[in-house]
Design a protein around this motif. Structure first.
Motif, mmCIF file in Angstrom:
data_model
loop_
_atom_site.group_PDB
_atom_site.id
_atom_site.type_symbol
_atom_site.label_atom_id
_atom_site.label_comp_id
_atom_site.label_asym_id
_atom_site.label_seq_id
_atom_site.Cartn_x
_atom_site.Cartn_y
_atom_site.Cartn_z
ATOM 1 N N ARG A 38 8.116 10.573 -6.111
ATOM 2 C CA ARG A 38 7.986 11.055 -4.724
ATOM 3 C C ARG A 38 6.754 10.492 -3.996
ATOM 4 N NH1 ARG A 38 9.592 15.181 -7.652
ATOM 5 N NH2 ARG A 38 7.477 16.010 -7.828
ATOM 6 N N PHE A 39 6.178 9.430 -4.511
ATOM 7 C CA PHE A 39 5.027 8.788 -3.847
ATOM 8 C C PHE A 39 5.567 7.826 -2.800
ATOM 9 C CE2 PHE A 39 1.633 5.768 -3.218
ATOM 10 C CZ PHE A 39 0.450 6.464 -3.457
ATOM 11 N N GLU A 40 5.199 8.028 -1.547
ATOM 12 C CA GLU A 40 5.675 7.120 -0.492
ATOM 13 C C GLU A 40 4.927 5.802 -0.577
ATOM 14 O OE1 GLU A 40 5.708 8.499 3.535
ATOM 15 O OE2 GLU A 40 6.418 10.492 2.928
ATOM 16 N N PRO A 41 5.657 4.679 -0.667
ATOM 17 C CA PRO A 41 4.962 3.385 -0.749
ATOM 18 C C PRO A 41 4.010 3.199 0.431
ATOM 19 C CG PRO A 41 7.308 3.120 -1.160
ATOM 20 C CD PRO A 41 7.123 4.537 -0.733
ATOM 21 N N GLY A 42 2.870 2.635 0.146
ATOM 22 C CA GLY A 42 1.889 2.393 1.214
ATOM 23 C C GLY A 42 0.655 3.248 1.039
ATOM 24 N N LEU A 43 -0.492 2.653 1.376
ATOM 25 C CA LEU A 43 -1.746 3.425 1.398
ATOM 26 C C LEU A 43 -2.170 3.525 2.855
ATOM 27 C CD1 LEU A 43 -4.145 2.304 -1.486
ATOM 28 C CD2 LEU A 43 -2.783 4.389 -1.287
ATOM 29 N N ASP A 44 -1.698 4.543 3.501
ATOM 30 C CA ASP A 44 -2.057 4.716 4.905
ATOM 31 C C ASP A 44 -2.034 6.197 5.255
ATOM 32 O OD1 ASP A 44 0.669 5.181 4.854
ATOM 33 O OD2 ASP A 44 1.142 3.213 5.668
ATOM 34 N N ALA A 45 -2.723 6.531 6.312
ATOM 35 C CA ALA A 45 -2.760 7.936 6.704
ATOM 36 C C ALA A 45 -3.178 8.073 8.146
ATOM 37 C CB ALA A 45 -3.728 8.712 5.812
ATOM 38 N N ASP A 46 -2.753 9.169 8.742
ATOM 39 C CA ASP A 46 -3.138 9.540 10.106
ATOM 40 C C ASP A 46 -4.037 10.760 10.047
ATOM 41 O OD1 ASP A 46 -1.210 7.721 10.868
ATOM 42 O OD2 ASP A 46 -0.644 8.933 12.612
#
Ligand code: FES
Ligand code: FES
Lengths: 172, 862
Positions: free
Chosen positions: B632-640
């Protein structure tokens, strides 16, 4: 319409211009030299300062036809490739710009100032830049930058320097 | 007193607060990094709005009203249409059905009058410069030429220039509803009790002259459409707010409108606006299907960029003989100009919470009446309400000190909030979170050499030297970092005060940061990179900051009110924290450890007590491949992240200056200027110092040089840079700047705003110095700008009677400028009950903002 021949930052242009066309509008609107901005309509701000045959002028106060046969250097023609002019470096090092709108004119005026006095005092710089207005910096860092640029320019060997300065302001 | 000061102690204090403020392991935050944005600016590769050329682009020029107030009876555009190169000519009538009204987002009271404000005048003009028609042509010269061929007939109406006259019975009206926009009241404590039997009352009226912000880049607008979507480039501080407002005004759906602020050459509040030219640019491109450009001339700008200040301030202080303040009463007239623009009515209200300054008192009472006149509307200009407030209280404090024969520093010491008393809830109900007025003041005194200058002053007074020396004091704080959405809501402001950021690691390990702030000289690309470099442990040069385009940065509240770092910078930090949380989870998975056992330092996630680790760059690449991620880890290292602080930020400082005043010529010379500012922790000292320098220069400019002048018919007399004098390098001295650091407690970086501080502090410092120099002549005020002529006239006017002697004390004059310092019955001893430190808040009765009846009763006195 008069046809003029003018060299700008080392490139020669032939243009048909209305007699009333300002040099700054020739540079910006016709030649795409938008590095030189406009800050007023009365010749007070100095944002539009360029070198015309080695002397600084406010390009909003010069007609394009007056530049016929002449050599113009703008902020875009100061660097040698990726090597900035010492004055450009000094402005960066001393944080002498914020919005940067006055900067092209300031740098051109500063270089011109050094022709008369290669090692100007704070007061000389302040008086010499009287015709160039900056609304962001309060001028402290601009004064520091001009003096730093002056030192760096004169640190080059003397004979070379004369030649170099000449080249800088004439043809890059 | 300053000379005995223990500099070591100050250094210790600063070092201590330094430690508090630096996150451990940090190395970029606090560094004097040279700016990333400089490269394009020093080489002329900038994108100012006027630089943008699009295929088939047309140029717009506006015909502007030469009358301050008139009915438009006829506009004939037919001749102009036949001029060469002219594509279209429009009058206000042509846009009447679609142009809407320029928005006012700050209805400060329920019964505020917000007149209709058509972007192009249709029936009536109400200030010189208001647009009445425009030409669209193939180049800018042709557009300007054709303006001459437009005929407009006006039926003149009376101009309304003076605020006091505007409020008088029988005055001509700017709008049918009259000349009063609103009256806003605010109070804390029992003001009548504070003034009743007060041993000393100072009562002064100050003129905050009208200013022209004068960003060096004139405004410019480029509007274009593909038939369905619209793009607007504008030299604006507020692309995000602008997009919302333009959608609401023009009816272009918000999702079909993209607003871009390219490189912007300064703003200082003047580009915090929704302008007529932006609305009309969109309407014209919608009609013609072609890109259009408008660039203002400086003359146009002086007439039609919103102005700043323009208030008449009556301030009274009630105090004991010991100088302790009992109460402050403020009655303000604020010139709105002809219309209420984006935040016009809110500007004086922002000042309402600042007239108490850094001082403790028992009661406070504030009334502001917004007045319509036939002049360009006023709105935000650097400091927006707070410079006015600080000027009034700091000037009045000097008057009180003089009245009591106290040194102005000593009077301030007796009244200010001491450093042990923070957090301190003021009489206005604001909680100042941190500060150390003693430390900043002591440092400033030492840097100026205060005692020595006082000795020199005494000597010059003794000798009756025609060149007198004045020492100006300004100890200030301000509320900035606009900011808590809830508080802004309680003040009826139309928007929130949060800020947004997103941070994304790219597959190659580089970082993109999107920010909702919109820099125009403040160096966010550099400062945000420093914050991110520390937070994620990546190299400074590996970070790019994206901003100023609503299709890249979809969410934001933009840049004004010294809010970018304290709100937007914190949003950046919080987005980084979220990225790190995600990276930690992935690192645990890849290193086959529990997330609790993963430590992060200098860009590497390690299993505690081992050497095995993953760099954040390796993790970024791993999420790109996405071959082996936790469930369940969403690909990508990003955040708002979106940050909305709980409190404003309260930078403070002490500015001192020494000015020589030539009493025979009126010439003034700033001999030294010392500014010690406390802006909390510092991300980039170079940028902070630059902001302080520029701010001081603008504040000095108000004190000495600048004023937008209208004649009695409403014609502006200062339309060019030859008439409206912004200072040049030769008009200003070098500034001595230093800092103390008490970190803010309202955000994790401990930072406070710095954009406006210099401007807020410097104006009263300068005028206080000039008045101080002229005290022996019986002078108690010099109206701004303190030009040589005005200083000279003041000396002459006072001088009829006048050398009242070198002593600081005992003068109850003040009649020279028509002010009266009333000295009450000489009560021996002070009867003021100050209560315990920090309890003022309990006694504060936050009654505002409330709509209330007018202040006509006071009006007659002015
Ligand atoms: S644009 Fe040339 S001096 Fe201002
Ligand atoms: S840096 Fe903005 S005007 Fe000089």
């Amino acid at each position: 319409m008069p046809r003029i021949t003018v060299t700008v930052d080392g490139i020669t242009y032939q243009e048909d211009v209305e007699p009333r066309l300002l040099l700054v509008h020739l540079l910006r609107d016709r030649l795409g030299k938008t590095g030189t901005p406009i800050g007023c309509d009365t010749g007070n701000c100095g944002a539009c300062t360029v070198m015309l045959d080695g002397m600084s002028v406010k390009s909003c106060s010069v007609l394009a036809v007056q530049a016929d046969g002449n050599d113009v250097v703008t902020i875009e023609g100061l660097a040698h490739g990726n090597e900035w002019h010492p004055m450009q470096k000094a402005f960066h090092e001393e944080h002498a710009l914020q919005c940067g709108y006055c900067t092209p004119g300031m740098i051109m005026a500063a270089i011109d100032l050094l022709r008369d006095d290669p090692d100007p005092s704070e007061e000389t710089v302040r008086e010499g830049l009287e015709g160039n207005l900056c609304r962001c910096t309060g001028y402290c860092n601009i004064v520091r930058a001009v003096r730093r640029g002056a030192r760096e320019m004169s640190q080059r060997s003397m004979p070379e320097q004369a030649e170099q300065t000449e080249r800088e302001v004439r043809t890059p | 007193m300053s000379e005995q000061l223990d500099a070591g102690l100050i250094a210790e204090q600063i070092a201590e607060s330094d430690q508090l403020s630096r996150p451990s392991g940090a190395h970029e935050v606090g560094k004097a990094r040279r700016r990333k944005e400089d490269a394009r600016l020093v080489t002329g590769r900038t994108t100012w709005t006027d630089n943008i050329q699009l295929p088939g682009m047309l140029y717009v020029a506006f015909l502007r009203s030469p009358m301050a107030h008139a009915r438009i009876t006829r506009v004939d555009t037919s001749a102009a249409r036949t001029r060469p190169g002219v594509v279209a000519v429009y009058s206000g009538q042509d846009f009447a059905d679609e142009q809407g009204s320029l928005p006012c987002a700050w209805p400060v009271t329920e019964d505020i009058v917000i007149p209709d404000h058509p972007p192009m005048a249709v029936e009536e003009v109400r200030y010189v410069g208001e647009a009445v028609a425009c030409v669209v042509a193939t180049d800018r010269y042709k557009a300007a030429d054709a303006l001459e061929a437009i005929e407009v007939d006006y039926e003149p109406l009376d101009a309304v220039i003076d605020m006091t006259e505007a409020l008088a019975e029988g005055s001509p009206k700017v709008h049918e509803t009259g000349n009063k926009a609103f009256t806003w009241k605010f109070a804390g404590g029992d003001i009548d009790a504070a003034f009743r039997d007060a041993p000393v009352v100072i009562d002064r009226t100050y003129v905050q002259q009208r200013l022209i912000p004068t960003a060096m880049e004139p405004r410019a607008v480029v509007a274009t459409t593909d038939g369905e979507t619209f793009t607007l480039y504008s030299s604006t501080q507020i692309p995000h707010v602008l997009r919302v407002m333009l959608a609401l005004t023009t009816g272009i759906p918000e999702h079909k409108l993209r607003v871009i602020a390219p490189d912007v050459g300064g703003g200082f509040g003047s580009k915090l606006q929704v302008t007529a030219e932006e609305v009309l640019g969109l309407l014209i491109t919608r009609r013609l299907g072609k890109p259009v450009k408008w660039t203002e001339s400086r003359t146009e700008g002086n007439l039609t960029v919103h102005h700043g200040r323009d208030q008449l301030q009556r301030i009274s202080i009630a105090a004991g003989r010991d100088g302790l303040i009992r109460g402050v009463r403020v009655d303000l007239l604020a010139d709105m100009g002809a219309y209420l623009m984006l935040v016009t009515p809110g500007i004086p209200i922002l000042g309402a919470f600042m007239y108490n300054g850094i001082y403790k008192m028992d009661a406070y009472d504030f009334t502001c009446t917004g007045v319509f006149t036939t002049k360009m509307p006023t709105d935000a200009y650097r400091g927006a309400g707070r410079p006015e407030a600080t000027f009034a209280i700091e000037r009045a404090m000097d008057e009180l000190a003089h009245e009591l024969g106290l040194d102005p520093i000593e009077l301030r010491r007796r009244n200010w909030i001491t450093h042990e008393e923070f957090p301190y809830t003021t009489i206005c109900g604001l909680t100042y979170d941190s500060g150390n007025y003693e430390a900043a003041t002591d440092r400033a005194l030492a840097l100026l050499g205060y005692d020595k200058l006082r000795a020199e002053q005494a000597d010059r007074r003794d000798r009756r030297d025609p060149v007198q020396l004045g020492i100006g004091v300004s100890t200030f704080t301000e509320m900035c970092g606009l900011a808590p959405s809830r508080v802004l809501g309680s003040l009826s402001y139309g928007a929130g005060g949060w800020e947004h950021s997103s941070v994304r690691m790219l597959p190659t390990g580089k970082v993109e940061v999107v920010t909702g702030t919109s820099p125009h000289g403040q160096g966010h690309e550099t400062a945000w990179s420093q914050i991110v470099a520390d937070a994620l442990g990546v190299p400074f040069d590996d970070v790019s900051v994206l901003h100023g385009d609503t299709s890249i940065s979809h969410k934001g509240m933009d840049t004004y009110g010294s809010r970018s770092l304290v709100v937007g910078g914190i949003a950046v930090l919080q987005a980084c924290e979220k990225v790190k949380d995600k990276a930690r989870e992935l690192a645990a998975h890849m290193l086959e450890a529990s997330a609790d056992d993963i430590e992060f330092a200098a860009g590497t996630f390690k299993v505690r007590g081992t050497d095995s680790g993953k760099t954040i760059q390796e993790l970024a690449l791993a999420t790109f491949a996405a071959h082996d991620l936790p469930d369940r880890f969403e690909p990508g290292l990003d955040a708002d992240a979106t940050f909305d602080p709980d409190n404003f930020s309260f930078p403070h400082g002490t500015h001192l200056c020494a000015i020589e005043v030539d009493t025979e010529t009126g010439a003034t010379k700033i001999r030294s200027y010392v500014a010690v500012d406390d802006v909390g922790s510092v991300v980039n000292p170079l940028i902070v110092e630059g902001q302080v320098h520029g701010g001081i220069a603008q504040g000095i400019a108000q004190a000495l040089f600048e004023e937008a002048v209208y004649d009695s018919e409403g014609n502006m007399l200062t339309t060019t840079m030859a008439d409206y004098l912004i200072p040049s390098a030769s008009d200003l001295p070098d500034f001595t700047t230093d800092r103390t650091e008490t970190p803010a407690t309202s955000n994790p970086l401990g930072v406070k705003g710095v954009g406006e501080a210099g401007t807020i502090a410097s104006t009263p410092a300068i005028v206080n110095a000039i008045v101080d120099a002229l005290r022996p002549y019986g002078v108690h005020d010099v109206r701004m700008p303190c030009t040589p002529e005005r200083v000279w006239r003041t000396v002459i006017a006072a001088g009829e009677t006048a050398w009242v002697g070198p002593g600081l004390a005992g003068n109850t004059g003040g009649t020279a400028e028509g002010n009266t310092a009333w000295v009450g019955p000489g009560l021996a001893g002070d009867t003021t009950d100050r209560g315990e430190p920090g309890t003022a808040g309990d006694r504060t009765d936050w009654v505002g903002p409330t709509a209330a009846e007018g202040t006509e009763a006071e009006g007659g006195d002015r």
